[in-house]
Design a protein around this motif. Structure first.
Motif, PDB file in Angstrom:
ATOM      1  N   ILE A   1      77.777  33.324 -26.298  1.00 24.23           N
ATOM      2  CA  ILE A   1      77.101  32.443 -25.637  1.00 24.23           C
ATOM      3  C   ILE A   1      76.119  32.849 -25.237  1.00 24.23           C
ATOM      4  CG2 ILE A   1      77.213  30.411 -24.814  1.00 24.23           C
ATOM      5  CD1 ILE A   1      80.289  30.045 -24.507  1.00 24.23           C
ATOM      6  N   PRO A   2      74.674  32.140 -25.407  1.00 24.58           N
ATOM      7  CA  PRO A   2      73.630  32.275 -24.315  1.00 24.58           C
ATOM      8  C   PRO A   2      74.291  31.992 -22.560  1.00 24.58           C
ATOM      9  CG  PRO A   2      72.908  31.116 -26.152  1.00 24.58           C
ATOM     10  CD  PRO A   2      74.652  31.073 -26.189  1.00 24.58           C
TER      11      PRO A   2
ATOM     12  N   TRP B   1      69.679  35.632 -23.546  1.00 23.32           N
ATOM     13  CA  TRP B   1      69.913  36.554 -24.348  1.00 23.32           C
ATOM     14  C   TRP B   1      71.849  35.570 -23.914  1.00 23.32           C
ATOM     15  CZ3 TRP B   1      69.000  40.730 -20.643  1.00 23.32           C
ATOM     16  CH2 TRP B   1      67.022  41.069 -21.018  1.00 23.32           C
ATOM     17  N   THR B   2      72.483  35.860 -25.323  1.00 23.03           N
ATOM     18  CA  THR B   2      74.118  36.193 -25.124  1.00 23.03           C
ATOM     19  C   THR B   2      74.896  36.960 -24.103  1.00 23.03           C
ATOM     20  OG1 THR B   2      74.505  37.447 -26.970  1.00 23.03           O
ATOM     21  CG2 THR B   2      74.078  35.084 -27.743  1.00 23.03           C
TER      22      THR B   2
ATOM     23  N   ILE C   1      75.153  42.335 -21.539  1.00 23.92           N
ATOM     24  CA  ILE C   1      76.215  43.988 -21.183  1.00 23.92           C
ATOM     25  C   ILE C   1      75.065  44.684 -21.647  1.00 23.92           C
ATOM     26  CG2 ILE C   1      78.457  44.387 -22.143  1.00 23.92           C
ATOM     27  CD1 ILE C   1      79.369  42.034 -21.593  1.00 23.92           C
ATOM     28  N   SER C   2      74.987  44.845 -23.457  1.00 21.50           N
ATOM     29  CA  SER C   2      74.328  45.384 -24.022  1.00 21.50           C
ATOM     30  C   SER C   2      73.007  46.328 -23.445  1.00 21.50           C
ATOM     31  CB  SER C   2      73.707  45.483 -25.889  1.00 21.50           C
ATOM     32  OG  SER C   2      72.729  46.343 -25.878  1.00 21.50           O
ATOM     33  N   HIS C   3      72.419  45.398 -22.817  1.00 18.32           N
ATOM     34  CA  HIS C   3      71.549  45.655 -22.147  1.00 18.32           C
ATOM     35  C   HIS C   3      71.372  46.783 -21.289  1.00 18.32           C
ATOM     36  CE1 HIS C   3      67.894  44.019 -19.216  1.00 18.32           C
ATOM     37  NE2 HIS C   3      68.404  43.808 -18.404  1.00 18.32           N
TER      38      HIS C   3
ATOM     39  N   ILE D   1      75.860  35.608 -15.800  1.00 15.85           N
ATOM     40  CA  ILE D   1      77.341  34.918 -16.105  1.00 15.85           C
ATOM     41  C   ILE D   1      78.152  34.315 -15.233  1.00 15.85           C
ATOM     42  CG2 ILE D   1      79.441  36.204 -17.302  1.00 15.85           C
ATOM     43  CD1 ILE D   1      77.426  38.652 -17.577  1.00 15.85           C
ATOM     44  N   GLU D   2      78.697  34.161 -14.437  1.00 16.78           N
ATOM     45  CA  GLU D   2      79.019  33.405 -13.349  1.00 16.78           C
ATOM     46  C   GLU D   2      78.733  31.934 -13.695  1.00 16.78           C
ATOM     47  OE1 GLU D   2      82.394  33.529 -12.049  1.00 16.78           O
ATOM     48  OE2 GLU D   2      81.967  35.622 -13.286  1.00 16.78           O
TER      49      GLU D   2
END
Length: 153
Positions: free
Chosen positions: A25-26, A32-33, A38-40, A141-142
């Motif tokens: 989910i973005p 970004w999702t 996390i990849s970032h 994210i929260e």
């Protein structure tokens, strides 16, 4: 280990706690999702491991930070390589732990500059940059988690 370094290391527990259903989910419309975020973060840690930590010596001039936009495009592409949530989270965890270990192996009393900047950094102040960065993404994210759970009711 400094309080900052401990906080930097313990962010792995936060990433581990992210529900798998949130990963695709973005974080906001057109953004970004969570998986890409996390990849970032993983990509920035890898950058520090490869391009910054090896040059952290007293009075050293480290390379300029890479162009953020270019670096982030690479991170988004790298996100596609993670086959599942466990691989994504393990990749982050292993990279972060390696970075923390390397930073802890550098003398805490050295100072250095980054690129043409005049500001002197220590290992702790360098880590604070990324703790702040982690917190920005954690807040995003929260916010997503809160709205996702509210919409599930």
């Amino acid at each position: 280990m400094s309080k900052t370094m401990k906080e930097f290391e313990e962010f792995v527990f936060y990433v581990d706690s992210i529900d798998d259903e949130l990963l695709s989910i973005p974080i906001a419309e057109g953004k970004w999702t969570v998986k890409e975020v996390i990849s970032h973060l993983t990509n920035w840690d890898a950058y520090s491991i490869e391009k910054m930590v090896p040059y952290m010596k007293d009075n050293a001039i480290l390379p300029e930070f890479i162009d953020h936009d270019t670096h982030n495009i690479v991170a988004i592409e790298l996100a596609k390589n993670y086959k599942d949530s466990e691989a994504l989270k393990n990749g982050f965890r292993e990279t972060r732990k390696k970075l923390v270990s390397l930073l802890n192996s550098v003398s805490s009393d050295i100072s250095f500059t980054i690129g043409k900047g005049k500001r002197k950094y220590t290992i702790d102040s360098y880590a604070k940059i990324f703790v702040h960065h982690d917190k920005q993404h954690q807040e995003q994210i929260e916010n997503l988690r809160f709205s996702y759970k509210a919409n599930q009711r």
